[in-house]
Write an enzyme that holds these catalytic residues in place. Structure first.
Site, mmCIF file in Angstrom:
data_model
loop_
_atom_site.group_PDB
_atom_site.id
_atom_site.type_symbol
_atom_site.label_atom_id
_atom_site.label_comp_id
_atom_site.label_asym_id
_atom_site.label_seq_id
_atom_site.Cartn_x
_atom_site.Cartn_y
_atom_site.Cartn_z
ATOM 1 N N SER A 1 2.554 -3.960 -4.869
ATOM 2 C CA SER A 1 1.511 -3.307 -5.639
ATOM 3 C C SER A 1 1.544 -1.799 -5.434
ATOM 4 C CB SER A 1 0.144 -3.849 -5.232
ATOM 5 O OG SER A 1 -0.243 -3.280 -3.996
ATOM 6 N N LYS A 2 0.818 -1.130 -6.282
ATOM 7 C CA LYS A 2 0.709 0.320 -6.248
ATOM 8 C C LYS A 2 0.334 0.812 -4.851
ATOM 9 C CE LYS A 2 -2.454 3.670 -8.386
ATOM 10 N NZ LYS A 2 -2.535 4.350 -7.132
ATOM 11 N N ARG A 3 -0.573 0.110 -4.216
ATOM 12 C CA ARG A 3 -1.055 0.485 -2.891
ATOM 13 C C ARG A 3 0.055 0.529 -1.840
ATOM 14 N NH1 ARG A 3 -4.331 3.400 -3.818
ATOM 15 N NH2 ARG A 3 -6.039 2.814 -5.176
#
Length: 518
Positions: free
Chosen positions: A267-269
RNA sequence: GGCCCGUUCGUCUAGGGGUCUAGGACAUCUCCCUUUCACGGAGGAAACACGGGUUCGAUUCCCGUACGGGCUACCA
């Protein structure tokens, strides 16, 4: 007669394209190209609440950067335009198909309000049902054209009451289909809910829209992420009820990209947390202004990025690791696509870039370095350090020591600038006042020596050392620090030769001066 | 929770009943090269999740278990 292979990448413009999305696009592209088919880009913007301005342009730019060329789609048009579902909605096609299903008894109107749906779920949960669904058993208690009389339905419709069209999924029926990657998949229809096909705003959901468009656009292979596998049986049902099973593309569900560490999908995180890009290009969120970094801006070559991505979940069956796009196209095959998710490794991504950097011609690297040098150091055009011969030499000294072009200037700063400070640890460890006469005569020797090549300098340094009864090993490390300020770096002799007599003498004098001042 | 999908070195993976003493790459370690750091070269450590079958023989086939992933919206 075999149909022409046609694949599509159909992202939703809800934000920047994730690298997993790029890989899905890539596999679609490779498969189409390999078989001489078409690759289309369709924009699935059926959720108006999640629409993000700029996302579509980002997707197109990202694919272009990657070298994934589009035959038909929003950016290039084609015989099946429009390629944006919000525009296709205006054609009335989705409603037409949805109503066809209502007419043949495989779909129905549902008038339930959000509150009623919520109540239904709570009722089911209270009854011990963990996953409440709108399905064959619960729909009998809901407000829909199955429970209402024909007159009631008509009057509601005429009154303009809000409604959706739902797929009427039978209970207890096994739905089987063949996935290209996973083989036969069987799911019992009791696990499938009565999916909304047409939303109350008149927009189709993904389930209906992708099917209508895939059929109309003559798509032969629907290659998408594994997250779609659970709803695939519903899609099979829609094709069947539409009488379109022969037109149904073959489905291939790709394994997902997983986090480098821990659990879950990438994910982006993770990018923020672990310091690697998750997106192909930089993206600034229009709402928050938050910047997500991209591979392109990080200095990755698109070829390296694509190569790395291709090998996540696919392999050629040989030990080859470096591929041009042409090679990927000719070697791609679903037989070698993995079923399990692939954990992404940022280190390997860097390695790919390093490999591609080494393939770059020195002259081109030098040319781009020139731009960076001009930008950062702002030399006069006539400056020797901006000349091709100087820059190519810099590249040769640094090429095999970096993974990104941007690192050349970062790591080789001392090739452009006279050191302002010197590595103290080396000085403390190696410097002896007795060496001073040696460095002074070396400076003089260099000044008067005509041969300023690496080999010439080598001879000169060694003979000067011998004259002072020193071994080269004793003073080389110090010489390096005096010249570059640092204890480690590129080949010393090559560096001195590059710098030129004048600069070397200057640096040596500075260094001796610095020692005396202490 | 339910359903579906998966499971070979730390990671990406090869291999699809005997060729497996399980191969490659990244990362890691050692040594060599070298004025340094890299590069390069040589070498090392490192895996078939577990339990049952099937079979003369299972990493390879089947079933369970465990673990991982996905889905479970008028989102895609």
């Amino acid at each position: 007669m075999t149909k022409k292979i046609r694949t599509r990448f159909a992202p939703s413009p809800t934000g920047p394209l994730h690298m997993g999305g790029v890989r899905t696009a890539l596999f679609n592209f490779l498969f189409a190209r390999k078989h001489g088919g078409d690759f289309l880009l369709r924009i699935e913007d059926t959720d108006q609440n999640r629409y993000v301005p700029g996302a579509e342009a980002y997707i197109i730019e990202a694919l272009t950067w990657c070298g994934i060329t589009i035959d038909e789609g929003v950016s290039v048009n084609g015989p099946f335009a429009p390629y944006r579902q919000s525009e296709r909605k205006e054609l009335g096609i989705y409603k037409e198909y949805a109503e066809k299903l209502v007419k043949n008894g495989h779909a129905y109107y549902a008038f339930d309000t959000p509150v009623e749906l919520e109540n239904m779920r709570n009722r089911l949960i209270n009854a011990g049902n963990v996953a409440p669904q709108y399905n064959a058993s619960s729909r009998v208690n809901m407000v829909n054209s199955l429970t209402l009389s024909a007159e009631e339905v008509t009057s509601k419709l005429n009154a303009g009451d809000s409604y959706v069209i739902r797929l009427k999924v039978p209970s207890g029926e096994d739905i089987a289909f063949t996935d290209i990657i996973r083989g036969e998949v069987i799911v019992n229809s009791s696990q499938v809910d009565d999916k909304v096909l047409l939303k109350s705003d008149g927009m189709p959901t993904y389930h209906l829209a992708h099917i209508v468009d895939d059929v109309l656009m003559e798509i032969t292979h629907a290659i998408r992420g594994e997250e779609w596998l659970p709803s695939a049986p519903a899609h099979i049902l829609i094709y069947r009820y539409l009488g379109l099973e022969k037109e149904m593309p073959q489905y291939a569900h790709l394994p997902l990209l997983l986090k480098p560490d821990g659990n879950g999908k990438l994910s982006k995180r993770d990018g923020d947390r672990l310091g690697f890009p998750v997106f192909p290009l930089n993206w600034t969120d229009p709402a928050t202004g938050e910047l997500s970094s991209g591979y392109r801006e990080r200095g990755y070559y698109p070829e390296a990025f694509v190569n790395m991505l291709a090998l996540l979940g696919w392999n050629p069956g040989t030990e080859q690791e470096l591929f041009t796009m042409e090679e990927l196209i000719s070697q791609f095959s679903f037989e070698h696509v993995h079923k399990g998710g692939a954990r992404f490794d940022p280190e390997k991504a860097k390695w790919f870039n390093e490999q591609y950097l080494r393939k770059q011609p020195d002259e081109q690297l030098a040319l781009r370095l020139k731009g960076a040098v001009q930008n950062e150091l702002g030399y006069e055009k006539s400056d020797r350090r901006l000349s091709e011969s100087f820059l190519v030499h810099v590249i040769q000294l640094l090429k095999e020591r970096v993974q990104f072009e941007t690192e050349v200037l970062e790591k080789g700063r001392y090739l452009f600038e006279t050191p302002a400070s010197y590595d103290q640890a080396t000085l403390d460890k190696k410097w002896k006042p007795a060496y001073q006469p040696f460095f002074e005569s070396l400076t003089t020797a260099i000044k008067s020596n005509a041969d300023h090549t690496a080999t010439g300098l080598d001879v000169l340094i060694k003979s000067t050392a011998t004259a002072h009864q020193l071994k080269a090993g004793e003073i080389m490390q110090l010489l390096r620090v005096f010249i570059s300020g640092q204890s480690m770096g590129v080949d010393l002799l090559g560096m001195m030769s590059l710098l030129g007599k004048e600069e070397v003498v200057l640096r040596l004098n500075n260094a001796v001066q610095m020692i005396n001042d202490k």
